[in-house]
Write an enzyme that holds these catalytic residues in place. Sequence first.
Site, PDB file in Angstrom:
ATOM      1  N   CYS A 385      35.707  39.970  30.614  1.00 53.26           N
ATOM      2  CA  CYS A 385      34.840  41.147  30.545  1.00 53.26           C
ATOM      3  C   CYS A 385      33.852  41.159  31.707  1.00 53.26           C
ATOM      4  O   CYS A 385      34.252  41.414  32.839  1.00 53.26           O
ATOM      5  CB  CYS A 385      34.162  41.237  29.184  1.00 53.26           C
ATOM      6  SG  CYS A 385      33.695  42.929  28.786  1.00 53.26           S
ATOM      7  N   HIS A 511      38.690  40.937  25.578  1.00 54.05           N
ATOM      8  CA  HIS A 511      38.251  39.631  25.063  1.00 54.05           C
ATOM      9  C   HIS A 511      39.398  38.917  24.349  1.00 54.05           C
ATOM     10  O   HIS A 511      39.550  39.072  23.128  1.00 54.05           O
ATOM     11  CB  HIS A 511      37.100  39.816  24.071  1.00 54.05           C
ATOM     12  CG  HIS A 511      35.835  40.304  24.691  1.00 54.05           C
ATOM     13  ND1 HIS A 511      34.792  39.475  25.005  1.00 54.05           N
ATOM     14  CD2 HIS A 511      35.464  41.552  25.064  1.00 54.05           C
ATOM     15  CE1 HIS A 511      33.808  40.191  25.541  1.00 54.05           C
ATOM     16  NE2 HIS A 511      34.193  41.448  25.587  1.00 54.05           N
ATOM     17  N   GLU A 513      39.583  35.930  23.494  1.00 50.47           N
ATOM     18  CA  GLU A 513      39.080  34.887  22.581  1.00 50.47           C
ATOM     19  C   GLU A 513      39.035  35.328  21.123  1.00 50.47           C
ATOM     20  O   GLU A 513      39.167  34.506  20.216  1.00 50.47           O
ATOM     21  CB  GLU A 513      37.698  34.390  23.038  1.00 50.47           C
ATOM     22  CG  GLU A 513      36.520  35.360  22.864  1.00 50.47           C
ATOM     23  CD  GLU A 513      36.328  36.323  24.026  1.00 50.47           C
ATOM     24  OE1 GLU A 513      37.302  36.558  24.783  1.00 50.47           O
ATOM     25  OE2 GLU A 513      35.211  36.870  24.175  1.00 50.47           O
TER      26      GLU A 513
END
Length: 537
Positions: A385, A511, A513
Amino acid sequence: MSKKQTKYIFVTGGVTSSLGKGIVSASLGLLLKSRGFSVTIQKLDPYINIDPGTLNPYEHGECYVTDDGAETDLDLGHYERFLDSATSQDNNVTTGKIYQTVIEKERRGDFLGKTVQVIPHITNEIKRRIKILAKQDYDIIITEIGGTVGDIESLPYIESVRQLKWELGEKNSMVIHLTLLPYLAASGELKTKPSQHSVRQLMESGIQADVLVCRTEYKIPKEQRAKLAQFCNVPLSNVIECKDLDTIYEVPLYLQKQDFDDVVLKELGLESNKEADLKDWKTFLKKYQNPKKKVEIALIGKYVSLQDSYKSIAEAFIHAGADQEIDVRLRWVYSGDLEESTVAEKLKGVDGMLIAPGFGDRGIEGKILAAKNARENNVPLLGICLGMQIMTIEFARNVLGYGKANSMEFDPSTPEPVISIMEEQKNVVEKGGTMRLGAWKCNLDPKSQLAAIYGHSQISERHRHRYEFNSEFRDEYEKNGLIPTGFNPETGLVETLELKGHPFYIGVQYHPEYKSTVATPHPLFKAFVKACSTHAK
Ligand code: GLN
């Protein structure tokens, strides 16, 4: 045919905060899922913010984003990582949301003529939000009540649990109370009194705990267990020990050894002949705890003094590392400390770097120096990001020759806006819930490094941003080797960048994650850890 009865488990906390209700809830969810039940977990937060999206990460740690674009508490990340299933808007409710809904109804005239009160209006809305998840046909809904019993803020939640327990009837709901047994070194004892008091406090609100889960640094001696059972009105089998362990990922196994899942099923009148199958979980744990190699990765961000700010990233590294039997050590680097004169020293010896997501201009120049360092020295770099935006700015300044290149976030009138505000964000004035949020599709160039990493070229990932790669500069980047390779299929928005000729220099606007789980480690983190390990050689 009558619809099956959904069972409700409420998890409350006593004595202190930070006892790990989220981990215990997630562990229980995993155990019940592996017994064959469909389970979801919900968190009720007592604060007045509508969601944690506007909170500084120093307050509550990371803001976790769901597929459907809700900005939520970081505990939802644990739920997804343990259960390997997605959560949604409905899985996180705050007092702010409850009051907002009730007040909107009042303005609409829904309660015309009535005085609007905590009981029944607020409690009804809380109960509605709890029961809403049953529409998705879960066997079991676990609801974690944030805060500690006795807090003024959680009173309406506790009262709603009391009402629900009554309304749902025997065996359809239960309360698990998580508590702390402090150890007094001077007398060499675990003390049960604070737990007795918090169970009593719960009883004053009309709720009898059905199971006690006791956080403790030491094993609970028999006498103390008996004492807890006796004073708290629970069977001995329902006093569960939750000792400090090396990793949160051991908790489900530790609880299983004490038949926690059986105790819960019995309380809910449920039967399962299926043994909890935790084979894959155990394999993961074994690999995680017995790595064959190690790598050191710099996590560069501005909130590094509170590591919870980057919870999902740290956990994604654990999943990816375990998958490859690599011990991933994170070096937490505060971006504000990186200067021309210090950057080489601070990043010396790392096998890879991750430039973290973030907002605002503090520490930006330090992150740009780190990106340059990784680019010039062939050190693997993953930019997430803001991290991708930093890579874009660095490349413009040092390769394309745009000395003043910047993001409009940090310099709204920059003459070289390589990162610009997204069109639909230009007129946005309100801060809460207005970013580009949630899952969006991205098409990858089939010949790209990322398509090879994912194993396919159509992906969907979660987002949380207002700024984007400025496509006016796309050709120049392309010609000079920092190649846009992933695009939103509808808008053409650039989602990914890859540097040609570099072993791993990848930036993603999304993202990854948020989607890494124990059962399904994220391919991008796996590839990155692998590249770091190759670099280490
Ligand atoms: N501040 C940047 C933006 O809003 C990056 C956001 C992030 O890293 N999550 O676009």
